[in-house]
Motif scaffolding. Sequence first.
Motif, PDB file in Angstrom:
ATOM      1  N   LYS A  93       0.632  -1.161   0.143  1.00 19.76           N
ATOM      2  CA  LYS A  93      -0.128   0.101  -0.083  1.00 19.76           C
ATOM      3  C   LYS A  93       0.597   1.022  -0.037  1.00 19.76           C
ATOM      4  O   LYS A  93       0.572   2.147  -0.306  1.00 19.76           O
ATOM      5  CB  LYS A  93      -0.687   0.121   1.045  1.00 19.76           C
ATOM      6  CG  LYS A  93      -2.058  -0.853   1.422  1.00 19.76           C
ATOM      7  CD  LYS A  93      -2.525  -1.183   1.896  1.00 19.76           C
ATOM      8  CE  LYS A  93      -4.089  -2.127   2.301  1.00 19.76           C
ATOM      9  NZ  LYS A  93      -4.758  -1.765   3.159  1.00 19.76           N
ATOM     10  N   VAL A  96       2.200   2.330  -3.349  1.00 20.91           N
ATOM     11  CA  VAL A  96       1.173   2.796  -4.592  1.00 20.91           C
ATOM     12  C   VAL A  96       0.618   4.186  -3.781  1.00 20.91           C
ATOM     13  O   VAL A  96      -0.137   4.631  -4.803  1.00 20.91           O
ATOM     14  CB  VAL A  96      -0.504   1.645  -4.390  1.00 20.91           C
ATOM     15  CG1 VAL A  96      -1.920   2.481  -4.614  1.00 20.91           C
ATOM     16  CG2 VAL A  96      -0.701   0.573  -4.235  1.00 20.91           C
ATOM     17  N   LYS A  97       0.585   4.373  -2.584  1.00 14.65           N
ATOM     18  CA  LYS A  97       0.348   6.137  -2.367  1.00 14.65           C
ATOM     19  C   LYS A  97       1.351   6.242  -2.714  1.00 14.65           C
ATOM     20  O   LYS A  97       1.445   7.772  -3.447  1.00 14.65           O
ATOM     21  CB  LYS A  97       0.604   5.709  -0.959  1.00 14.65           C
ATOM     22  CG  LYS A  97       0.280   7.028  -0.498  1.00 14.65           C
ATOM     23  CD  LYS A  97      -0.046   7.591   1.429  1.00 14.65           C
ATOM     24  CE  LYS A  97       0.541   8.599   1.524  1.00 14.65           C
ATOM     25  NZ  LYS A  97       0.817   9.812   1.213  1.00 14.65           N
TER      26      LYS A  97
END
Length: 175
Positions: A93, A96-97
Amino acid sequence: MRRHLALVPFLLLLTACSSQGDKATATPTGPAAPATAAPGTPAEPTEPATPTATVTTVAPSPTVSGPQYAFIKEIKPATRELTYDLVEYFAGKAAVKACADDGEKPAENDWCVGYYIRNNNTKLRTVKFAPGAEIKVVDLGELTKAELGRLEGGMLLRFEIEGGAIARAEQVYLP
C-alpha cells in the motif's frame, strides 16, 4: 528579476537535498553578485550564476539507524567498501500511495502495486562493512548467506549501519 530566476534551479537542488535528510552544500559556478551594491551600481553580475549538480561521495553518519535501501554503485571486497546510491523503497500500500504522490502509473512486474523505488538524490555514499557482517543474496529465489564478493553493481541492497559500518545487508529481489 533575472537574478531571481537564475537562483531557481539552485534552490530546487537545495530543496531536493534537504528533503532527503542530507546536509549538502551546493555552490553555484560563475561570478557571484556582490552582497551589497554601492548606490547607483547594478546588483546583477555580468554573467548569471549557473548551478551545477555534482555527485559527491560522503560517509554516512554513525547515528544512522534502521534499514537503508540503495543501489550498489561499486563494491571493493579487498577494502570492504561499498559505494551506493541511497533510495526510498516502498512496498504494498505504501508503494501505491508513493506512486500516486509522484504521478507514476502502475506497470509490469508489480511496479507501483507491489513495490516502488524513489530516487531523488544524486549523492553517492561510501561505507565499510563491519568485520563479520551478515550478507545475504538472492539465489534461486531464496535469500542465502554469502561472501562480500557476491555483491555486484546495480543490485538493490537493504542494509543496516551500526557504529558507522554495515552490520547486515541483503539483496532485494526485483521482479
